[in-house]
Design a protein around this motif. Structure first.
Motif, PDB file in Angstrom:
ATOM      1  N   VAL A  87       0.835  -1.203   0.000  1.00  0.00           N
ATOM      2  CA  VAL A  87       0.000   0.000   0.000  1.00  0.00           C
ATOM      3  C   VAL A  87       0.873   1.258   0.000  1.00  0.00           C
ATOM      4  O   VAL A  87       0.542   2.262  -0.645  1.00  0.00           O
ATOM      5  N   ASP A  88       2.001   1.201   0.689  1.00  0.00           N
ATOM      6  CA  ASP A  88       2.908   2.359   0.761  1.00  0.00           C
ATOM      7  C   ASP A  88       3.563   2.698  -0.578  1.00  0.00           C
ATOM      8  O   ASP A  88       4.189   3.751  -0.707  1.00  0.00           O
ATOM      9  N   ASP A  89       3.437   1.829  -1.561  1.00  0.00           N
ATOM     10  CA  ASP A  89       3.983   2.110  -2.893  1.00  0.00           C
ATOM     11  C   ASP A  89       3.021   2.955  -3.719  1.00  0.00           C
ATOM     12  O   ASP A  89       3.358   3.365  -4.831  1.00  0.00           O
ATOM     13  N   THR A  90       1.841   3.207  -3.208  1.00  0.00           N
ATOM     14  CA  THR A  90       0.864   4.038  -3.913  1.00  0.00           C
ATOM     15  C   THR A  90       1.420   5.443  -4.099  1.00  0.00           C
ATOM     16  O   THR A  90       1.819   6.093  -3.139  1.00  0.00           O
ATOM     17  N   ALA A  91       1.466   5.888  -5.346  1.00  0.00           N
ATOM     18  CA  ALA A  91       2.037   7.195  -5.668  1.00  0.00           C
ATOM     19  C   ALA A  91       1.900   7.445  -7.164  1.00  0.00           C
ATOM     20  O   ALA A  91       1.545   6.538  -7.923  1.00  0.00           O
ATOM     21  N   THR A  92       2.213   8.673  -7.551  1.00  0.00           N
ATOM     22  CA  THR A  92       2.407   8.960  -8.965  1.00  0.00           C
ATOM     23  C   THR A  92       3.882   8.725  -9.268  1.00  0.00           C
ATOM     24  O   THR A  92       4.747   9.242  -8.554  1.00  0.00           O
ATOM     25  N   TYR A  93       4.145   7.944 -10.292  1.00  0.00           N
ATOM     26  CA  TYR A  93       5.512   7.596 -10.658  1.00  0.00           C
ATOM     27  C   TYR A  93       5.935   8.400 -11.890  1.00  0.00           C
ATOM     28  O   TYR A  93       5.194   8.474 -12.876  1.00  0.00           O
ATOM     29  N   TYR A  94       7.128   8.960 -11.787  1.00  0.00           N
ATOM     30  CA  TYR A  94       7.670   9.802 -12.851  1.00  0.00           C
ATOM     31  C   TYR A  94       9.001   9.241 -13.341  1.00  0.00           C
ATOM     32  O   TYR A  94       9.823   8.816 -12.527  1.00  0.00           O
ATOM     33  N   CYS A  95       9.222   9.297 -14.647  1.00  0.00           N
ATOM     34  CA  CYS A  95      10.564   9.023 -15.142  1.00  0.00           C
ATOM     35  C   CYS A  95      11.255  10.356 -15.400  1.00  0.00           C
ATOM     36  O   CYS A  95      10.589  11.382 -15.633  1.00  0.00           O
ATOM     37  N   ALA A  96      12.568  10.333 -15.329  1.00  0.00           N
ATOM     38  CA  ALA A  96      13.346  11.550 -15.445  1.00  0.00           C
ATOM     39  C   ALA A  96      14.673  11.267 -16.129  1.00  0.00           C
ATOM     40  O   ALA A  96      15.186  10.144 -16.055  1.00  0.00           O
ATOM     41  N   ALA A  97      15.209  12.300 -16.796  1.00  0.00           N
ATOM     42  CA  ALA A  97      16.487  12.164 -17.493  1.00  0.00           C
ATOM     43  C   ALA A  97      17.418  13.295 -17.073  1.00  0.00           C
ATOM     44  O   ALA A  97      16.994  14.443 -16.923  1.00  0.00           O
ATOM     45  N   ASP A  98      18.680  12.930 -16.881  1.00  0.00           N
ATOM     46  CA  ASP A  98      19.729  13.897 -16.551  1.00  0.00           C
ATOM     47  C   ASP A  98      20.687  13.981 -17.727  1.00  0.00           C
ATOM     48  O   ASP A  98      21.413  13.030 -18.007  1.00  0.00           O
ATOM     49  N   THR A  99      20.691  15.117 -18.418  1.00  0.00           N
ATOM     50  CA  THR A  99      21.611  15.311 -19.540  1.00  0.00           C
ATOM     51  C   THR A  99      22.630  16.407 -19.252  1.00  0.00           C
ATOM     52  O   THR A  99      23.387  16.805 -20.150  1.00  0.00           O
ATOM     53  N   ARG A 100      22.635  16.915 -17.998  1.00  0.00           N
ATOM     54  CA  ARG A 100      23.542  18.019 -17.659  1.00  0.00           C
ATOM     55  C   ARG A 100      24.603  17.634 -16.639  1.00  0.00           C
ATOM     56  O   ARG A 100      25.676  18.229 -16.616  1.00  0.00           O
ATOM     57  N   ASN A 101      24.325  16.678 -15.764  1.00  0.00           N
ATOM     58  CA  ASN A 101      25.238  16.301 -14.684  1.00  0.00           C
ATOM     59  C   ASN A 101      25.623  17.525 -13.854  1.00  0.00           C
ATOM     60  O   ASN A 101      26.810  17.883 -13.768  1.00  0.00           O
ATOM     61  N   PRO A 102      24.666  18.202 -13.241  1.00  0.00           N
ATOM     62  CA  PRO A 102      24.996  19.408 -12.483  1.00  0.00           C
ATOM     63  C   PRO A 102      25.933  19.117 -11.322  1.00  0.00           C
ATOM     64  O   PRO A 102      25.783  18.122 -10.611  1.00  0.00           O
ATOM     65  N   GLY A 104      27.686  19.001  -7.847  1.00  0.00           N
ATOM     66  CA  GLY A 104      27.276  19.084  -6.458  1.00  0.00           C
ATOM     67  C   GLY A 104      25.858  18.633  -6.173  1.00  0.00           C
ATOM     68  O   GLY A 104      25.353  18.818  -5.067  1.00  0.00           O
ATOM     69  N   VAL A 105      25.197  18.035  -7.155  1.00  0.00           N
ATOM     70  CA  VAL A 105      23.826  17.570  -6.947  1.00  0.00           C
ATOM     71  C   VAL A 105      23.797  16.055  -7.056  1.00  0.00           C
ATOM     72  O   VAL A 105      24.271  15.489  -8.045  1.00  0.00           O
ATOM     73  N   SER A 106      23.237  15.429  -6.065  1.00  0.00           N
ATOM     74  CA  SER A 106      23.181  13.964  -6.053  1.00  0.00           C
ATOM     75  C   SER A 106      22.243  13.451  -7.139  1.00  0.00           C
ATOM     76  O   SER A 106      21.190  14.037  -7.409  1.00  0.00           O
ATOM     77  N   ALA A 107      22.625  12.324  -7.733  1.00  0.00           N
ATOM     78  CA  ALA A 107      21.763  11.679  -8.733  1.00  0.00           C
ATOM     79  C   ALA A 107      20.466  11.191  -8.096  1.00  0.00           C
ATOM     80  O   ALA A 107      19.507  10.897  -8.795  1.00  0.00           O
ATOM     81  N   ARG A 108      20.442  11.115  -6.760  1.00  0.00           N
ATOM     82  CA  ARG A 108      19.224  10.688  -6.065  1.00  0.00           C
ATOM     83  C   ARG A 108      18.250  11.845  -5.854  1.00  0.00           C
ATOM     84  O   ARG A 108      17.126  11.642  -5.419  1.00  0.00           O
ATOM     85  N   SER A 109      18.694  13.056  -6.167  1.00  0.00           N
ATOM     86  CA  SER A 109      17.872  14.238  -5.935  1.00  0.00           C
ATOM     87  C   SER A 109      17.074  14.609  -7.168  1.00  0.00           C
ATOM     88  O   SER A 109      17.595  14.605  -8.284  1.00  0.00           O
ATOM     89  N   PRO A 110      15.796  14.976  -7.011  1.00  0.00           N
ATOM     90  CA  PRO A 110      15.017  15.423  -8.176  1.00  0.00           C
ATOM     91  C   PRO A 110      15.660  16.608  -8.894  1.00  0.00           C
ATOM     92  O   PRO A 110      15.515  16.757 -10.108  1.00  0.00           O
ATOM     93  N   GLY A 111      16.380  17.429  -8.143  1.00  0.00           N
ATOM     94  CA  GLY A 111      17.027  18.606  -8.729  1.00  0.00           C
ATOM     95  C   GLY A 111      18.113  18.278  -9.725  1.00  0.00           C
ATOM     96  O   GLY A 111      18.568  19.160 -10.460  1.00  0.00           O
ATOM     97  N   ASN A 112      18.534  17.016  -9.747  1.00  0.00           N
ATOM     98  CA  ASN A 112      19.581  16.611 -10.680  1.00  0.00           C
ATOM     99  C   ASN A 112      19.060  16.445 -12.096  1.00  0.00           C
ATOM    100  O   ASN A 112      19.838  16.400 -13.045  1.00  0.00           O
TER     101      ASN A 112
END
Length: 125
Positions: A87-102, A104-112
């Motif tokens: 039940v805890d897996d209930t959510a909206t799931y998003y895919c994302a792509a990183d083409t910049r490699n900013p 100081g930002v972790s790959a685990r962070s949405p900001g990446n």
């Protein structure tokens, strides 16, 4: 221009399985990470799993052993295989792509990530 389109969400019973697909188009030859995130109502967006161009993967502790990320280069599709859903897996799931490699930002962070899909809802009951 990178476009990401998720599909495969739906309603499933606890302990069931589901496979999410993200169709990726316009991805440049040089990219750094593809990832799945999820966001439940009232909660922050969190990393689920990510994959590098060389196939290295990482999964969040909450889904390790249950979820698997993979990328089919020939089909340019990113997958998230989910099993033993809870039940805890209930959510909206998003895919994302990183083409910049900013820096100081972790790959685990949405900001990446600089490209996002529109999301697909997964509801576990």
């Amino acid at each position: 221009h990178v476009q990401l389109v998720e599909s495969g969400g739906g309603a499933v019973q606890a302990e069931g399985c589901l496979r999410l697909t993200c169709k990726v188009s316009g991805l440049p030859d040089k990219w750094y990470w593809l990832a799945w995130f999820r966001q439940a109502p009232g909660r922050m967006r969190e990393q689920v799993a990510l994959i590098s161009p060389r196939g290295a993967t990482e999964a969040a502790d909450s889904v390790k052993g249950r979820f698997t990320i993979s990328y089919d280069r020939s089909e340019t599709e990113l997958y998230l295989h989910m099993s033993s859903l809870a039940v805890d897996d209930t959510a909206t799931y998003y895919c994302a792509a990183d083409t910049r490699n900013p820096a100081g930002v972790s790959a685990r962070s949405p900001g990446n990530y600089n490209y996002w899909g529109q999301g697909t809802q997964v509801t576990v009951s």
